[in-house]
Design an enzyme around this catalytic site. Structure first.
Site, PDB file in Angstrom:
ATOM      1  N   GLU A  72       0.867  -1.100  -0.014  1.00  0.00           N
ATOM      2  CA  GLU A  72      -0.013   0.067  -0.029  1.00  0.00           C
ATOM      3  C   GLU A  72       1.013   1.239  -0.040  1.00  0.00           C
ATOM      4  OE1 GLU A  72      -3.274   2.613   0.029  1.00  0.00           O
ATOM      5  OE2 GLU A  72      -2.931   0.696  -0.470  1.00  0.00           O
ATOM      6  N   HIS A 134     -11.762   5.672  -7.967  1.00  0.00           N
ATOM      7  CA  HIS A 134     -10.630   5.696  -8.029  1.00  0.00           C
ATOM      8  C   HIS A 134      -9.868   5.088  -9.177  1.00  0.00           C
ATOM      9  CE1 HIS A 134      -7.052   6.719  -6.123  1.00  0.00           C
ATOM     10  NE2 HIS A 134      -6.533   5.444  -5.691  1.00  0.00           N
ATOM     11  N   HIS A 244     -20.153  -8.156 -17.155  1.00  0.00           N
ATOM     12  CA  HIS A 244     -18.926  -7.570 -17.534  1.00  0.00           C
ATOM     13  C   HIS A 244     -18.433  -8.720 -18.847  1.00  0.00           C
ATOM     14  CE1 HIS A 244     -14.690  -6.472 -17.320  1.00  0.00           C
ATOM     15  NE2 HIS A 244     -14.186  -7.399 -17.250  1.00  0.00           N
ATOM     16  N   HIS A 305      -4.320  -7.580 -17.038  1.00  0.00           N
ATOM     17  CA  HIS A 305      -5.635  -7.267 -17.546  1.00  0.00           C
ATOM     18  C   HIS A 305      -5.908  -5.911 -17.510  1.00  0.00           C
ATOM     19  CE1 HIS A 305      -9.297  -8.734 -19.524  1.00  0.00           C
ATOM     20  NE2 HIS A 305      -9.957  -8.493 -18.571  1.00  0.00           N
TER      21      HIS A 305
END
Length: 327
Positions: A72, A134, A244, A305
């Site tokens: 992070e 985001h 999707h 991806h």
């Protein structure tokens, strides 16, 4: 350094941020640091015994996982460096005579909003709508930086390539469809629905009768202590996954149609080469998507991806820009 050179470096760094963000999210390290902008009140992830003890006392309700905390923080460090580079681009653009002014100002505002979304991602405990926004902000930043680069680097298509210009509406529609598909991908990931279907071509079982669109696409999912690992039931996650996949089919058809028309009708080698690149990226992206299902979401393929989607968007931005430019 010239602004064009700085923009090239910034584009590469933006792709790194997108990939690192995906790696962090897919490694379940999005809450590796429970606070923001630091990590357990420090400017780096706690590692020494003293730091770990201090962090545990400050956040007794959290289990400290140093490896996830470092993931992070590395993501935040790279994003911070990107913010500084965008600031430098803004200053250089404002000082340079004839350089675009509004676009770099908008990009600078976007990256400030991105920082706020990064904070809310942590403080709102991975709320899916925030995570998806985001993600979309990162893709938008990537596309706008390329557009700014192209505006600083004159691009002229010999003769304007009049035969190809009639595909401008299709190219613009392709960007819209791709953005919707990227949003679906972000929604799939943020709701931990990537493995809701593990068979091809659509989903296993009687999936049609289990579709639940109202639950699947509601931005409001109630109040929870954390949204990590998802809060939706199987039918909602399966619906997201199916949407999707269907979106991937539509997107693939449209992008390949655009590529075919440009390869066969465009006079300019610039547009034909871009069309071949688009074709290659679409094929790779489909292969990566299928591999994610068959191999049960291996981390490297899943991150690739995300990168593939970003490169597809850049290619379409370039094609649209080239089609709309006059000779």
């Amino acid at each position: 350094m010239e602004i064009k050179s700085l923009l090239k470096v910034t584009l590469i760094l933006t792709l790194c941020v997108i990939m690192m963000g995906a790696y962090t999210r897919l490694s379940d390290a999005g809450l590796g640091c429970p606070d923001w902008p630091g990590c357990y009140g420090m400017i780096k992830a706690p590692t020494t015994n003293h730091e770990l003890s201090t962090a545990q006392n400050a956040f007794p309700q959290h289990t400290i996982e140093t490896d996830k905390a470092w993931l992070e923080m590395i993501h935040r460090y790279i994003a911070g460096a990107l913010g500084l580079m965008v600031l430098a681009i803004l200053i250089m653009s404002l000082r340079k005579t004839g350089a675009p002014k509004k676009l770099p100002l908008f990009i600078a505002a976007l990256i400030v909003f991105q920082a706020a979304l990064g904070m809310w991602t942590v403080t709102m405990k991975l709320m899916p709508i925030v995570v998806m926004l985001h993600l979309m902000g990162g893709f938008a930043l990537f596309a706008l930086l390329l557009l700014l680069y192209l505006r600083n680097k004159p691009l002229r298509i010999p003769g304007g390539d009049t035969p190809a210009r009639k595909f401008s509406a299709l190219a613009l529609a392709c960007i819209g469809v791709l953005l919707l598909q990227i949003m679906l991908g972000g929604w799939t990931s943020s709701n931990y629905a990537a493995l809701a279907c593990t068979s091809l071509p659509i989903c296993e079982g009687n999936w049609v009768d289990n579709l639940n669109f109202s639950a699947a696409f509601s931005p409001f999912q109630g109040e929870h202590q954390t949204y990590e690992y998802g809060v939706l039931d199987y039918s909602a996650r399966m619906t997201i996954h199916v949407a999707h996949r269907i979106g991937a089919i539509v997107t693939t058809i449209m992008l390949l149609l655009l590529a075919f028309k440009l390869v066969t009708k465009a006079h300019s080698s610039v547009l034909r080469n871009a069309a071949w690149l688009l074709t290659t990226l679409v094929v790779l992206q489909v292969a990566l998507g299928i591999s994610n299902v068959v191999l049960h979401l291996p981390l490297g393929i899943a991150v690739s991806h995300n990168a593939g989607a970003a490169l597809l968007l850049l290619t379409l931005v370039f094609i649209n820009y080239a089609l709309l430019r006059k000779a």
